[in-house]
Design an enzyme around this catalytic site. Structure first.
Site, PDB file in Angstrom:
ATOM      1  N   CYS A  56     -79.628  14.336 -46.512  1.00 31.49           N
ATOM      2  CA  CYS A  56     -80.384  15.444 -45.927  1.00 31.49           C
ATOM      3  C   CYS A  56     -81.299  15.889 -47.069  1.00 31.49           C
ATOM      4  O   CYS A  56     -81.744  15.044 -47.843  1.00 31.49           O
ATOM      5  CB  CYS A  56     -79.474  16.537 -45.366  1.00 31.49           C
ATOM      6  SG  CYS A  56     -78.153  17.096 -46.465  1.00 31.49           S
ATOM      7  N   GLN A  57     -81.570  17.168 -47.215  1.00 34.44           N
ATOM      8  CA  GLN A  57     -82.410  17.574 -48.347  1.00 34.44           C
ATOM      9  C   GLN A  57     -81.674  17.449 -49.670  1.00 34.44           C
ATOM     10  O   GLN A  57     -82.177  16.889 -50.630  1.00 34.44           O
ATOM     11  CB  GLN A  57     -82.887  19.017 -48.169  1.00 34.44           C
ATOM     12  CG  GLN A  57     -84.089  19.160 -47.283  1.00 34.44           C
ATOM     13  CD  GLN A  57     -84.577  20.595 -47.289  1.00 34.44           C
ATOM     14  OE1 GLN A  57     -83.797  21.534 -47.163  1.00 34.44           O
ATOM     15  NE2 GLN A  57     -85.880  20.761 -47.426  1.00 34.44           N
TER      16      GLN A  57
END
Length: 184
Positions: free
Chosen positions: A125-126
């Site tokens: 994800c981030q």
């Protein structure tokens, strides 16, 4: 609470240090289970690095173009030999990530079976901290027969993670369902 029900607080206790603090990941990625690399967007957007790591598949648990997403897709990896799959998850307590647990687990399972079991999947994800960590935990529960505590501990042993309370609640619900079905 029955013997097998697990609370969000119990899971948070597994994820914090001795002072009760959460720690952000100290590395861009970690291999948290054989063939499963969990990490952040920096590595996900560095095709050369992914190829050096032998990554055959990418699972983006933050697909999209808002500030909380990572804007890659099939076109980004075109011609690299890397198979892409993305889900548009938000890192919020009220987001229903559980609707993607089976889909993501199928993708991870297929990735690991690639090239006669030599596939490697980069799940991100981030930050490689909440969404992607929850997805990998669900995979370990659904495909490896681990209960939620064992699955979360397996990932946490290799990487600092902290799925939000909404995701932890969804993992608890998955745990209860699998327990009721006699899966572990």
């Amino acid at each position: 609470m029955t013997d097998y029900e697990v609370s969000v607080q119990q899971l948070n206790d597994l994820l914090t240090d001795d002072n009760g603090d959460f720690c952000m990941p100290s590395r861009d990625f970690n291999e948290v289970y054989p063939g499963i690399l969990l990490g952040n967007e920096c590595v996900a957007t560095n095709v050369r690095r992914l190829q050096q790591l032998g990554v055959s598949h990418i699972l983006n648990a933050a697909e999209g173009d808002s500030y909380m997403h990572v804007n890659t897709g099939v076109a980004f990896y075109a011609g690299t030999g890397i198979v892409y799959h993305g889900i548009p998850a938000n890192d919020t307590d009220d987001f229903s990530l559980s609707i993607y647990f089976e889909e993501c687990s199928d993708f991870i399972e297929g990735a690991l079976a690639h090239k006669g079991g030599r596939g490697r999947v980069y799940v991100h994800c981030q930050k490689g901290y909440s969404r992607s960590a929850a997805v990998v935990t669900a995979y370990l529960m659904l495909r490896c027969g681990l209960d939620v505590r064992a699955a979360l501990a397996t990932v946490r042993e290799k990487r600092e993670i902290g799925p939000n309370d909404g995701f932890l609640c969804q993992l608890c619900q998955l745990n209860d369902r699998l327990q009721n079905e006699g899966k572990f």
